[in-house]
Design a protein around this motif. Structure first.
Motif, short mmCIF file in Angstrom:
data_model
loop_
_atom_site.label_atom_id
_atom_site.label_comp_id
_atom_site.label_asym_id
_atom_site.label_seq_id
_atom_site.Cartn_x
_atom_site.Cartn_y
_atom_site.Cartn_z
N GLU A 115 3.03 77.29 73.54
CA GLU A 115 3.18 78.53 74.33
C GLU A 115 2.64 78.36 75.75
O GLU A 115 3.19 78.91 76.70
CB GLU A 115 2.55 79.74 73.63
N VAL A 116 1.59 77.59 75.92
CA VAL A 116 1.04 77.30 77.25
C VAL A 116 2.03 76.43 78.02
O VAL A 116 2.32 76.67 79.20
CB VAL A 116 -0.34 76.61 77.16
N TYR A 117 2.58 75.45 77.34
CA TYR A 117 3.57 74.55 77.95
C TYR A 117 4.78 75.34 78.45
O TYR A 117 5.22 75.16 79.59
CB TYR A 117 3.99 73.51 76.92
N ALA A 154 4.00 66.40 83.17
CA ALA A 154 2.69 66.83 83.68
C ALA A 154 2.24 68.14 83.04
O ALA A 154 1.05 68.32 82.75
CB ALA A 154 2.74 66.98 85.19
N ALA A 155 3.16 69.05 82.79
CA ALA A 155 2.80 70.36 82.22
C ALA A 155 2.28 70.24 80.79
O ALA A 155 1.65 71.17 80.29
CB ALA A 155 4.01 71.28 82.25
N HIS A 209 -6.11 73.55 81.19
CA HIS A 209 -6.23 74.32 79.95
C HIS A 209 -7.55 73.98 79.25
O HIS A 209 -7.83 72.81 78.99
CB HIS A 209 -5.07 74.03 79.02
N VAL A 210 -8.29 74.98 78.97
CA VAL A 210 -9.54 74.81 78.24
C VAL A 210 -9.35 75.45 76.86
O VAL A 210 -9.03 76.62 76.77
CB VAL A 210 -10.72 75.49 78.98
#
Length: 92
Positions: free
Chosen positions: A40-42, A71-72, A90-91
């Motif tokens: 979902e972040v990607y 890179a993403a 992203h943490v």
């Protein structure tokens, strides 16, 4: 552009990377590991890049020259656009 006003090597047709080539890279085991962001972040990152004027040829970031779809994926990467970064590291 290079200093002579011509197109850079990476922008010439004979150097362009295809979606199939990027798919093959992304299928490598390292992209299925904990160094990568959740799906979902990607997808959010790709959407942000897709709306950026620095996104070129459907593959490349004109700011840093990276292949955006690759890179993403990385947790430790952030959008390189100074002053208008579209996503952060992203943490988890």
């Amino acid at each position: 552009m290079n200093s002579r006003g011509g197109e850079c090597k990476g922008c010439r047709d004979d150097y362009r990377v295809t979606d199939e080539q990027i798919d093959r890279i992304l299928s490598a085991p390292m992209f299925q590991s904990d160094i990568c962001v959740p799906d979902e972040v990607y997808e959010r990152r790709l959407a942000e890049c897709g709306n950026c004027p620095k996104f070129q040829y459907g593959t490349t970031c004109a700011v840093c020259g990276c292949f955006v779809r690759i890179a993403a994926k990385y947790k430790d990467r952030a959008c390189p656009k100074a002053g208008d970064s579209r996503w952060a590291k992203h943490v988890s």
